[in-house]
Design an enzyme around this catalytic site. Sequence first.
Site, PDB file in Angstrom:
ATOM      1  N   SER A 157      23.404 -43.950   5.096  1.00  0.00           N
ATOM      2  CA  SER A 157      22.236 -43.061   5.092  1.00  0.00           C
ATOM      3  C   SER A 157      22.483 -41.988   6.148  1.00  0.00           C
ATOM      4  CB  SER A 157      20.981 -43.860   5.478  1.00  0.00           C
ATOM      5  OG  SER A 157      19.897 -43.013   5.760  1.00  0.00           O
ATOM      6  N   TYR A 170      16.288 -50.206  10.287  1.00  0.00           N
ATOM      7  CA  TYR A 170      17.031 -49.432   9.283  1.00  0.00           C
ATOM      8  C   TYR A 170      18.119 -48.595   9.956  1.00  0.00           C
ATOM      9  CZ  TYR A 170      17.595 -46.569   5.028  1.00  0.00           C
ATOM     10  OH  TYR A 170      18.090 -45.937   3.914  1.00  0.00           O
TER      11      TYR A 170
HETATM   12  P1  NAD Z   1      15.609 -48.988  -4.509  1.00  0.00           P
HETATM   13  O1  NAD Z   1      14.462 -49.733  -3.896  1.00  0.00           O
HETATM   14  O2  NAD Z   1      15.356 -48.148  -5.698  1.00  0.00           O
HETATM   15  O3  NAD Z   1      16.787 -50.005  -4.852  1.00  0.00           O
HETATM   16  C1  NAD Z   1      17.175 -51.030  -3.972  1.00  0.00           C
HETATM   17  C2  NAD Z   1      18.025 -52.036  -4.707  1.00  0.00           C
HETATM   18  O4  NAD Z   1      18.354 -53.121  -3.789  1.00  0.00           O
HETATM   19  C3  NAD Z   1      17.279 -52.683  -5.885  1.00  0.00           C
HETATM   20  O5  NAD Z   1      18.180 -52.900  -6.952  1.00  0.00           O
HETATM   21  C4  NAD Z   1      16.821 -54.016  -5.308  1.00  0.00           C
HETATM   22  O6  NAD Z   1      16.638 -55.017  -6.291  1.00  0.00           O
HETATM   23  C5  NAD Z   1      18.015 -54.350  -4.416  1.00  0.00           C
HETATM   24  N1  NAD Z   1      17.696 -55.379  -3.429  1.00  0.00           N
HETATM   25  C6  NAD Z   1      16.707 -55.378  -2.498  1.00  0.00           C
HETATM   26  N2  NAD Z   1      16.707 -56.563  -1.831  1.00  0.00           N
HETATM   27  C7  NAD Z   1      17.727 -57.296  -2.358  1.00  0.00           C
HETATM   28  C8  NAD Z   1      18.223 -58.624  -2.111  1.00  0.00           C
HETATM   29  N3  NAD Z   1      17.691 -59.417  -1.182  1.00  0.00           N
HETATM   30  N4  NAD Z   1      19.268 -59.057  -2.853  1.00  0.00           N
HETATM   31  C9  NAD Z   1      19.807 -58.273  -3.824  1.00  0.00           C
HETATM   32  N5  NAD Z   1      19.375 -57.024  -4.093  1.00  0.00           N
HETATM   33  C10 NAD Z   1      18.342 -56.562  -3.382  1.00  0.00           C
HETATM   34  O7  NAD Z   1      16.226 -48.154  -3.298  1.00  0.00           O
HETATM   35  P2  NAD Z   1      17.235 -46.892  -3.278  1.00  0.00           P
HETATM   36  O8  NAD Z   1      16.490 -45.742  -2.770  1.00  0.00           O
HETATM   37  O9  NAD Z   1      17.972 -46.777  -4.551  1.00  0.00           O
HETATM   38  O10 NAD Z   1      18.215 -47.359  -2.105  1.00  0.00           O
HETATM   39  C11 NAD Z   1      19.523 -47.844  -2.347  1.00  0.00           C
HETATM   40  C12 NAD Z   1      20.351 -47.723  -1.087  1.00  0.00           C
HETATM   41  O11 NAD Z   1      20.438 -46.363  -0.712  1.00  0.00           O
HETATM   42  C13 NAD Z   1      19.762 -48.464   0.123  1.00  0.00           C
HETATM   43  O12 NAD Z   1      20.799 -49.045   0.890  1.00  0.00           O
HETATM   44  C14 NAD Z   1      19.079 -47.357   0.886  1.00  0.00           C
HETATM   45  O13 NAD Z   1      18.982 -47.659   2.265  1.00  0.00           O
HETATM   46  C15 NAD Z   1      20.049 -46.217   0.640  1.00  0.00           C
HETATM   47  N6  NAD Z   1      19.469 -44.889   0.853  1.00  0.00           N
HETATM   48  C16 NAD Z   1      18.400 -44.460   0.108  1.00  0.00           C
HETATM   49  C17 NAD Z   1      17.887 -43.201   0.334  1.00  0.00           C
HETATM   50  C18 NAD Z   1      16.730 -42.648  -0.460  1.00  0.00           C
HETATM   51  O14 NAD Z   1      16.218 -41.592  -0.078  1.00  0.00           O
HETATM   52  N7  NAD Z   1      16.315 -43.263  -1.532  1.00  0.00           N
HETATM   53  C19 NAD Z   1      18.447 -42.380   1.329  1.00  0.00           C
HETATM   54  C20 NAD Z   1      19.529 -42.857   2.074  1.00  0.00           C
HETATM   55  C21 NAD Z   1      20.034 -44.121   1.810  1.00  0.00           C
END
Ligand code: NAD
Length: 275
Positions: A157, A170
């Site tokens: 991130s 985080y």
């Molecule tokens: P999201 O909530 O849409 O998806 C998260 C995924 O992780 C889902 O498939 C969920 O089922 C899975 N997950 C959660 N807990 C779990 C567990 N205990 N075991 C197995 N799977 C589990 O979130 P996203 O926005 O797609 O985020 C995905 C990644 O990208 C994360 O690591 C997040 O920190 C990172 N990220 C997101 C953003 C953003 O703006 N959305 C920005 C920077 C980084």
Amino acid sequence: MNIQLKTQGAPSVSRSLAGKVSLVTGSTSGIGLGIARALAEAGSDVVLNGLGVASEIARTKDRISADCDVKVSYSPADMTKPAAIREMIETTLAEHGRLDVLVNNAGIQYVAPLDQFPVEKWDAILSINLSSAFHTMRSVLPAMRKNKFGRIINIASAHGLVASPFKAAYVAAKHGIVGLTKVAALETAEQGITCNAICPGYVYTPLVEAQIDDQAKAHGISREQVIHDVLLAQQPNKRFATVEELGALTVFLAGDAAASITGIALPVDGGWTAH
Ligand code: NAD
């Protein structure tokens, strides 16, 4: 602002990853699902993982398989459970005979002042956002070394490079995964394996959508204002990155053209970390 939550298919990419096997943690939603689809569109067989409703996951699995003409399987492994993670990797290797591309993406968020941060939320974020990647990498590296090929891509991130208040766990986990990425890159540099981190700013996913209405209520402002003035306040280009952009970058890092790129933490943040 016209924002699109649904992952769009873009089947025009070449099949540069045909014959490869990829595993994406947390790929039942958001960025992970977009990356899994992009890898499948590039011809890779894919192992999905994540939480969700079994029937919806089965539909997603079948749709990607049919659209992209690749084998798609699913592991329900809980990323807080080291034994389940090890079993997921072992099953993948047993069923597919190889694992070429590992994307550590599963992640959760919780926001609170440090002195009020619930201990169980700290533990959950550290285990899902950081330790799970240690466990997947630890289990898969022997097989990648044997094949003299591997691509490990950690979804960190912008918060792996800079901090924001109220995101202690985080930010700590994401800085940790950037460090872990560098160690893995150094340990595998002569073995045909690369390990890189992608550092997105805000990407429009369910994780972000969940914050918009809450913040609008909390601040007494419109959704548009939340997006522009709160969520994208730090993001100079004032637009969300898309899951398709992250998918395309992952396919690039997984391919032969990225063989010399290892140990980097690449911002995809519209200029946020240029501040
Ligand atoms: P999201 O909530 O849409 O998806 C998260 C995924 O992780 C889902 O498939 C969920 O089922 C899975 N997950 C959660 N807990 C779990 C567990 N205990 N075991 C197995 N799977 C589990 O979130 P996203 O926005 O797609 O985020 C995905 C990644 O990208 C994360 O690591 C997040 O920190 C990172 N990220 C997101 C953003 C953003 O703006 N959305 C920005 C920077 C980084």
